[in-house]
Structures are given as C-alpha cells and as structure tokens.
Design a protein around this motif. Structure first.
Motif, PDB file in Angstrom:
ATOM      1  N   ARG A 113     110.675  13.098  38.774  1.00  0.00           N
ATOM      2  CA  ARG A 113     110.748  14.552  38.626  1.00  0.00           C
ATOM      3  C   ARG A 113     109.785  15.253  39.592  1.00  0.00           C
ATOM      4  O   ARG A 113     110.159  16.229  40.252  1.00  0.00           O
ATOM      5  CB  ARG A 113     110.439  14.949  37.177  1.00  0.00           C
ATOM      6  N   GLU A 121     118.168  12.027  36.081  1.00  0.00           N
ATOM      7  CA  GLU A 121     119.127  11.180  35.375  1.00  0.00           C
ATOM      8  C   GLU A 121     119.865  10.254  36.336  1.00  0.00           C
ATOM      9  O   GLU A 121     120.100   9.081  36.025  1.00  0.00           O
ATOM     10  CB  GLU A 121     120.129  12.060  34.616  1.00  0.00           C
ATOM     11  N   GLU A 130     118.118  22.628  36.062  1.00  0.00           N
ATOM     12  CA  GLU A 130     119.275  21.812  35.685  1.00  0.00           C
ATOM     13  C   GLU A 130     119.577  20.768  36.764  1.00  0.00           C
ATOM     14  O   GLU A 130     119.862  19.606  36.458  1.00  0.00           O
ATOM     15  CB  GLU A 130     120.499  22.699  35.462  1.00  0.00           C
ATOM     16  N   ASP A 137     117.018  18.031  36.633  1.00  0.00           N
ATOM     17  CA  ASP A 137     117.348  17.134  35.526  1.00  0.00           C
ATOM     18  C   ASP A 137     118.431  16.144  35.935  1.00  0.00           C
ATOM     19  O   ASP A 137     118.363  14.953  35.604  1.00  0.00           O
ATOM     20  CB  ASP A 137     117.817  17.927  34.305  1.00  0.00           C
TER      21      ASP A 137
END
Length: 292
Positions: free
Chosen positions: A138, A158, A151, A154
């Motif tokens: 991150r 992932e 978003e 994220d």
C-alpha cells in the motif's frame, strides 16, 4: 506440446500456441513476410500470434496457418484446442475489478508469472512483489501512484496479494530471490511497516520453494548494479523458452532473444555466487529487523 490443455490457463495456451506456431513456420522454411502475404494479413497480426500477445486467438486463424504450413491433422487439432481455451476462459486478473489498474505491460507480466514454473529475481530497491506484505504494498503504491483514488489503491493491493498465490499452488512456483542490502535498510513506511515486512521475508525464506539471498554492501561492485530484473522459466512439457522481464517507472518489457536471456541468467548466477548463502543472508535480515 502440453499434455493437459483443459487445465491450462489462457495465458499459457497463448504462449504455447505462439511458440509452436513459430517453430512450425521455421520448420516449413517460411519467413513471416511470406506468410502474411499468402494470408493477406498485417505483419503485426502474425507477430502477436507468435509472441502470445493477443488476448484471444481465433481458431479460424490457426487453421489458416496450418494450411499454409502443411500441418498434420493431429497437430492442427491440438493448436485449435489452445486457441479455444483463450476464447472460453479468462485469467483471474482480467476481471472487471482489476481491469482499471492493469496496464498492457502489467497484464503481459501477470500472464508470464502465472505460467512460469521457476522465477529468478533481483531487486535493489524494494522487497520483491511476491514477498511483500499488504501494508508495504500500500505504501509503495500510494507513493508511486499519487493522485489515484483510494479504491484504485485497494485494487492494486488486492492484485498483489492474489499474485502471491502462485507460491502456494500445486505445484508451487519456485522463487529464487537475490536482493541488495539496501532493500533491508530502506524504511518504506517507517519501522511500523518494515518490521512486519522483514518478519514476513524471514518466514517466506523458510519455505522449501523459496530461496532468499542478500548481497551486502561490503561485497562491492557486481554485474547487476544497473537495475532489477527477473528471468522466467517454464515447464518442461511446454515449448516455451526462458525469457527476461524488465521494468521501469513508465513501462515494462520482455526480452526473448537467446543471447539476452543467457546474459541475464549468467549475471544472476554471478549474483548468487557473490551473495552469502541463505543462512548468512537470513542473519542479515534479522540484524536489519533488530536495528529497527
């Protein structure tokens, strides 16, 4: 040829298909120019087929090539099966969830990585992607993609975590890692991020399919000081030859020429010989973690 086409990923089928088509063309004594003239294709169309760059492959295109090459019926059917997989299946990263954060270069690399059986990687600035923690990922993306939405960040995190599943599949990817000591000392996100990251690196290094070595500063000059790279190797039952993946801030690309691949393979072997073995390297990681 692959023995289990049904279980193969679309990317592996594209790569296998491209490699076999090129070998068949060369065996037939035809140049790419001769082939595209016969079929009234653009040169880039045949190039994309032979390098596995098309997202999907039309079975009709494969049959047209087989006729030009004089391919026997059994081989033609196998090649058509490869093409059919690319039409009926989708690689996991092609989902709508990840599509907004994957560029062409990353898309190509994900396919290669997911299809490889062995990956050798050298990193001089950060922990290799398959061994990163979510928090470390991150921070990297927030810095590299300043301005992207939360978003999207994220999604990128992932995506990185999903990539790491290749280390735990059956059979698992064999991951051989050499990192510069600078990777251990560069405080990405500060101690609260680096401590868990180094602990994760130590745990990963204990896995039988993962090998980690550290090139200490005291080792001095080495052949790979001009940047990171990874070499990818594929299963013996495929026609795929090893290749090299390179990346910089704006783009990434693949080297396929045998002399280039051999150059990087030799450089990686030299790095492994220069770096301490896994046990001593583990001590360097633990020392860096303790100093945090």
């Amino acid at each position: 040829m692959m023995t289990d086409t049904e279980a193969a990923t679309p990317t592996l089928c594209r790569l296998q298909l491209g490699s076999e088509l090129r070998q068949i063309r060369l065996k037939a004594g035809l140049t790419s120019t001769q082939v595209v003239k016969k079929l009234l294709w653009s040169p880039s169309k045949l190039t994309r087929l032979e390098t596995g760059d098309n997202a999907t492959v039309e079975p009709s295109d494969i049959m047209a090539l087989c006729q030009v090459y004089g391919v026997d019926e059994a081989t033609a059917e196998q090649l058509k099966e490869y093409a059919a997989v690319t039409k009926t299946k989708r690689d996991w990263w092609q989902s709508t969830a990840f599509r907004p954060v994957i560029g062409p270069g990353a898309n190509a690399f994900l396919g290669l990585e997911s299809s490889a059986s062995v990956v050798h990687t050298y990193q001089s600035e950060w922990v290799p992607g398959l061994l990163q923690t979510p928090e470390y990922v991150r921070v990297l993306h927030q810095n590299s993609h300043n301005g992207r939405s939360a978003e999207d960040i994220d999604r990128m995190v992932e995506l990185r975590m999903r990539r790491q599943k290749v280390l735990h599949r059956e059979p698992p990817l064999k991951y051989v890692v050499v990192i510069s000591e600078s990777v251990l000392l560069r405080q990405v996100g500060g101690p609260s991020i680096m401590r868990p990251q180094l602990a994760h690196l130590i745990k990963a290094a204990s896995e039988p399919n993962i090998k980690v070595q550290v090139v200490p500063f005291k080792a001095g000059l080495h052949r790979c000081m001009n940047g990171a790279f990874c070499t990818l190797h594929f299963r013996d039952d495929t026609a795929l030859k090893p290749l090299v993946h390179l990346e910089h801030l704006a783009d990434s690309w693949v080297l396929r020429r045998q002399p280039d691949v051999e150059l990087y393979a030799e450089a990686f072997n030299d790095l492994q010989a220069l770096a301490p073995g896994p046990e001593e390297s583990l001590s360097l990681i633990k020392k860096a973690m303790k100093e945090l």
